[in-house]
Design a protein around this motif. Structure first.
Motif, short mmCIF file in Angstrom:
data_model
loop_
_atom_site.label_atom_id
_atom_site.label_comp_id
_atom_site.label_asym_id
_atom_site.label_seq_id
_atom_site.Cartn_x
_atom_site.Cartn_y
_atom_site.Cartn_z
N ARG A 89 0.74 -1.13 0.06
CA ARG A 89 0.07 -0.05 -0.02
C ARG A 89 0.91 1.23 -0.09
O ARG A 89 0.60 2.08 -0.53
N ASP A 90 2.13 1.15 0.63
CA ASP A 90 3.03 2.31 0.70
C ASP A 90 3.58 2.71 -0.51
O ASP A 90 3.92 3.72 -0.80
N ASP A 132 1.49 4.60 -4.40
CA ASP A 132 1.66 5.83 -4.98
C ASP A 132 2.91 6.32 -5.63
O ASP A 132 3.06 7.17 -6.32
N GLY A 176 3.33 7.32 -9.31
CA GLY A 176 4.14 8.65 -9.52
C GLY A 176 5.01 8.65 -10.50
O GLY A 176 5.39 9.23 -11.28
N GLU A 190 3.71 8.30 -13.75
CA GLU A 190 2.74 9.46 -14.34
C GLU A 190 3.99 10.11 -14.99
O GLU A 190 3.75 10.76 -16.09
N ALA A 205 -5.54 4.19 -7.99
CA ALA A 205 -4.29 4.78 -7.98
C ALA A 205 -4.10 4.84 -9.47
O ALA A 205 -3.70 5.93 -9.93
#
Length: 275
Positions: free
Chosen positions: A95-96, A99, A103, A106, A143
């Protein structure tokens, strides 16, 4: 060997290991590839330092390639681990990581993220682990959806107690996530792993073509480049194309000699994204 009109990319965690990790994007470009994929580059770190992330992003950008695929944190794939997202004591690592991985994606135009499921453990039932796994896939998919990306689930072979062994196993996990509202979860068809587990690759392509979001290839046995084993990879790739598969084929194999020599089966003009 005909190579069809599929798009190929280089897995730079298994190819170009002759050079350090941050030099591999440029090495892939020099070999004719415009697009690459990586396993999670920091096997012991779900959340690496910002400077390390920046260095990785810069290596891809400066190398002149696009990172189309990235694994989420999955632990030590070369050691005891095979993913963590369904393991109660380790799920927070996944879970950590979500992102951070998204990121990176992205920044680099990444369209698919491979979520390795997690081995079976003694301190939870298979049902509990599958419930946790579904929750994790939904978190990751939400996400990824923010950048228009897809989360992948694959069957894996080898001696570890990894529960998704066949195409049907992996597609079932995809189905649980989709039923929980995560439409952007798909099946990663890894031809080597399915063959290594004795699954029917022809049936996997025929029965699950609409669920396949990414493909990876290596020959069987041995996990070397196409032509070093017994699989009719050319036919399998042709079947995928005929069935309408439009994604990438990731070259995720162990070169039998050098990476450069191992690529002789794929003409240079077929390695670029625009070919």
């Amino acid at each position: 060997m005909t190579t069809h009109h599929l798009r190929y990319l280089a897995n730079c965690s298994m190819l170009f290991t002759e050079v350090p990790l941050l030099e591999r994007p440029a090495a892939a470009k020099a070999a004719g590839f415009d697009v690459i994929e990586f396993w999670w580059p920091w096997p012991d770190q779900p959340v690496p330092a910002d400077r390390d992330v920046d260095a990785f992003v810069a290596a891809v950008e400066d190398g002149g390639v696009r990172l189309a695929g990235l694994n989420f944190f999955a632990g030590d794939l070369a050691g005891p681990d095979c993913g963590v997202l369904s393991i109660p004591s380790r799920v927070q690592q996944f879970r950590d990581n979500v992102d951070v991985a998204v990121g990176i994606g992205e920044r680099l135009g990444t369209g698919v993220f491979n979520a390795l499921y997690g081995n079976r453990v003694d301190d939870a039932t298979p049902e509990q682990q599958d419930e946790l796994g579904t929750e994790s896939l939904v978190v990751a998919a939400k996400a990824a959806d923010a950048i228009g990306a897809t989360v992948l689930v694959e069957a894996v072979s080898g001696p570890k107690p990894y529960p998704l062994r066949t195409a049907a196993d992996a597609v079932s996990a995809v189905g649980r996530a989709r039923a929980a509202g995560a439409d952007n979860v798909a099946f990663l068809l890894d031809i080597f792993h399915l063959a290594n587990n004795g699954d029917d690759v022809d049936a996997a392509i025929r029965d699950h073509i609409r669920t396949i979001g990414h493909v990876q290839v290596a020959d069987f046995p041995g996990r070397g480049e196409p032509g070093t084993g017994q699989l009719d990879i050319d036919r399998h790739l042709g079947d995928l194309q005929s069935a309408g598969y439009g994604g990438y084929v990731g070259l995720e194999y162990k070169p039998t000699t050098t990476t450069e020599d191992s690529l002789s089966w794929l003409p240079r003009e077929r390695r670029g994204a625009s070919s």
